[in-house]
Design a protein around this motif. Structure first.
Motif, PDB file in Angstrom:
ATOM      1  N   ARG A  44       0.755  -1.343   0.173  1.00 54.11           N
ATOM      2  CA  ARG A  44       0.022   0.083   0.022  1.00 54.11           C
ATOM      3  C   ARG A  44       0.709   0.888  -0.225  1.00 54.11           C
ATOM      4  NH1 ARG A  44      -5.951   0.299   3.065  1.00 54.11           N
ATOM      5  NH2 ARG A  44      -6.578  -1.563   2.162  1.00 54.11           N
TER       6      ARG A  44
ATOM      7  N   ALA B 294     -13.519  -5.182   0.605  1.00 52.99           N
ATOM      8  CA  ALA B 294     -14.148  -3.806   0.329  1.00 52.99           C
ATOM      9  C   ALA B 294     -13.138  -2.760   1.147  1.00 52.99           C
ATOM     10  CB  ALA B 294     -15.274  -4.466   1.205  1.00 52.99           C
ATOM     11  N   ASN B 295     -12.066  -2.869   1.440  1.00 50.35           N
ATOM     12  CA  ASN B 295     -10.895  -2.517   2.435  1.00 50.35           C
ATOM     13  C   ASN B 295      -9.869  -2.327   0.907  1.00 50.35           C
ATOM     14  OD1 ASN B 295     -11.980  -1.919   4.461  1.00 50.35           O
ATOM     15  ND2 ASN B 295     -10.857  -3.348   5.546  1.00 50.35           N
TER      16      ASN B 295
ATOM     17  N   GLY C 104     -10.572  -1.821  -2.516  1.00 51.68           N
ATOM     18  CA  GLY C 104     -11.533  -1.070  -3.186  1.00 51.68           C
ATOM     19  C   GLY C 104     -11.420   0.299  -2.854  1.00 51.68           C
ATOM     20  N   ALA C 105     -11.482   0.023  -1.597  1.00 56.38           N
ATOM     21  CA  ALA C 105     -11.951   1.879  -0.716  1.00 56.38           C
ATOM     22  C   ALA C 105     -10.658   2.400  -1.144  1.00 56.38           C
ATOM     23  CB  ALA C 105     -12.064   1.532   0.009  1.00 56.38           C
ATOM     24  N   PHE C 106      -9.026   1.149  -1.261  1.00 55.77           N
ATOM     25  CA  PHE C 106      -8.241   2.226  -1.057  1.00 55.77           C
ATOM     26  C   PHE C 106      -7.378   2.067  -2.826  1.00 55.77           C
ATOM     27  CE2 PHE C 106      -3.771   1.043  -1.914  1.00 55.77           C
ATOM     28  CZ  PHE C 106      -2.893   2.475  -1.481  1.00 55.77           C
TER      29      PHE C 106
ATOM     30  N   ASP D  42      -9.660   3.142  -4.934  1.00 51.69           N
ATOM     31  CA  ASP D  42      -9.989   3.808  -5.269  1.00 51.69           C
ATOM     32  C   ASP D  42      -9.399   5.121  -5.061  1.00 51.69           C
ATOM     33  OD1 ASP D  42     -12.996   5.287  -6.980  1.00 51.69           O
ATOM     34  OD2 ASP D  42     -13.747   5.091  -5.167  1.00 51.69           O
ATOM     35  N   LYS D  43      -9.467   5.500  -3.636  1.00 46.68           N
ATOM     36  CA  LYS D  43      -8.948   7.058  -3.235  1.00 46.68           C
ATOM     37  C   LYS D  43      -7.568   6.597  -4.234  1.00 46.68           C
ATOM     38  CE  LYS D  43      -7.028   8.867   1.037  1.00 46.68           C
ATOM     39  NZ  LYS D  43      -6.477   8.048   2.650  1.00 46.68           N
TER      40      LYS D  43
ATOM     41  N   LYS E   1     -15.441  -0.770 -11.324  1.00 48.40           N
ATOM     42  CA  LYS E   1     -16.063  -0.739 -10.793  1.00 48.40           C
ATOM     43  C   LYS E   1     -17.068  -1.821 -11.507  1.00 48.40           C
ATOM     44  CE  LYS E   1     -15.295   4.175  -8.228  1.00 48.40           C
ATOM     45  NZ  LYS E   1     -15.711   5.258  -8.499  1.00 48.40           N
TER      46      LYS E   1
ATOM     47  N   GLN F 242     -18.191  -4.662  -9.270  1.00 46.70           N
ATOM     48  CA  GLN F 242     -19.537  -5.021  -8.522  1.00 46.70           C
ATOM     49  C   GLN F 242     -20.320  -6.323  -9.094  1.00 46.70           C
ATOM     50  OE1 GLN F 242     -20.961  -0.852  -9.697  1.00 46.70           O
ATOM     51  NE2 GLN F 242     -20.423   0.027  -7.862  1.00 46.70           N
TER      52      GLN F 242
ATOM     53  N   LEU G 293     -17.641  -5.141  -5.271  1.00 50.12           N
ATOM     54  CA  LEU G 293     -17.977  -3.530  -4.228  1.00 50.12           C
ATOM     55  C   LEU G 293     -19.776  -3.859  -4.186  1.00 50.12           C
ATOM     56  CD1 LEU G 293     -15.797  -1.226  -6.814  1.00 50.12           C
ATOM     57  CD2 LEU G 293     -15.456  -1.915  -4.474  1.00 50.12           C
TER      58      LEU G 293
END
Length: 304
Positions: free
Chosen positions: A209, A278-279, A281-283, A285-286, A295, A299, A304
């Motif tokens: 990361r 989930a985590n 995907g959020a990272f 996306d950020k 996406k 999904q 997602l």
């Protein structure tokens, strides 16, 4: 002399400072699965090898019709399959990390932690292989097409995609493992192996990361577009490899391909994978690394 002194006394780069912290963590808490797991401990004849909610057929009519013995056998085969995927992935990751080292500074803390992670991954592959053997299962191998895809990935995963690939394999797998910790209904040897892997994998995830977050702001438009395309494909490919129709046949289900279709459309299995992704995907996306197409694909696969 002056140049050497300035290099020796220079403050470490922020990247190296982070790697140094990981090195200290590895020195304080690392494991050798050969001696840190009791491989002679008996297996409990009544306990599962994976939590029911992460088993791919959980909640389906097929699962509801199974006896406790059949469910136990499916959990055994599914664990062997998951561990086999873990071995392939960590083999590929080590090859990618070794290539990174060819272009890196061998005196840097970043390179030193890369070597430490590779050593961890070697021990993990051995641990997974020993665990498959201990539960008296056989490893699962990808078919010819899948082997070709896996082998060719090292040609395409370069730069930022090394770290994206690392995170896809590590974070989704890590979330599944965390569901096995301290579960009194599971085989103790499985929980112990997963705890070792989760502890060391947390450092690997932090390393990947950090590397990706440092690189993302400076990506060219071409590299960002390529990374987004690979992100769209990588996670669905990993999920695809998690459901091997042979494991259903070995578990006593005659229509293995039918069971795999049921598993891949199973809402409970999709929820379990979605929690794992989930985590991540959020990272991503950020960092701006999941585009609109990615996406939609994630999904559709329940990620997602």
């Amino acid at each position: 002399m002056g140049d050497d002194a300035s290099v020796a006394t220079a403050a470490p780069l922020p990247r190296d400072a982070f790697a140094h912290r990981l090195l200290l963590g590895s020195a304080k808490k690392s494991y050798d699965p050969v001696v840190d797991i009791d491989w002679n401990a008996p297996l409990d004849p009544d306990k599962l090898f994976l939590p029911p909610e992460v088993i791919s057929l959980y909640g389906t009519p097929l699962w509801e019709a199974m006896s406790p013995e059949q469910r136990r056998e499916l959990s055994r085969q599914e664990l062997a399959s998951v561990l086999s995927v873990g071995i392939w992935f960590e083999n590929l990751l080590n090859r990618l990390l070794l290539r990174e080292l060819m272009n890196g500074d061998p005196t840097s803390r970043h390179s030193h932690y890369t070597l430490t992670e590779m050593g961890d991954e070697c021990r993990h592959m051995m641990m997974f292989g020993k665990l498959i053997d201990r539960i008296e299962a056989r490893p699962y191998w990808p078919n010819r097409y899948e082997r070709l895809v896996i082998s060719s990935l090292q040609l395409f995963l370069r730069g930022s995609m090394v770290w994206v690939g690392a995170l896809v394999g590590e974070e989704i797998f890590d979330a599944i493992q965390r569901r096995t910790l301290d579960d009194a209904e599971l085989q103790p040897i499985v929980a112990r192996a997963m705890r070792i892997h989760v502890t060391e994998e947390a450092r690997h995830i932090g390393f990947a990361r950090d590397a990706l977050a440092r690189r993302a702001p400076d990506m060219s438009a071409a590299e960002r577009a390529y990374t987004r395309m690979c992100v769209a494909i990588a996670a669905p490919l990993f999920v695809h490899l998690m459901t091997n129709w042979h494991m259903y046949v070995r578990a006593g289900i005659e229509d293995g391909r039918g069971a795999r279709r049921m598993a891949r459309s199973n809402p409970a299995a999709r929820r379990a994978l979605g929690i794992g992704a989930a985590n991540l995907g959020a990272f991503l996306d950020k960092q701006g690394l999941i585009g609109p197409i990615g996406k939609r694909i994630w999904q559709r696969r329940g990620l997602l």
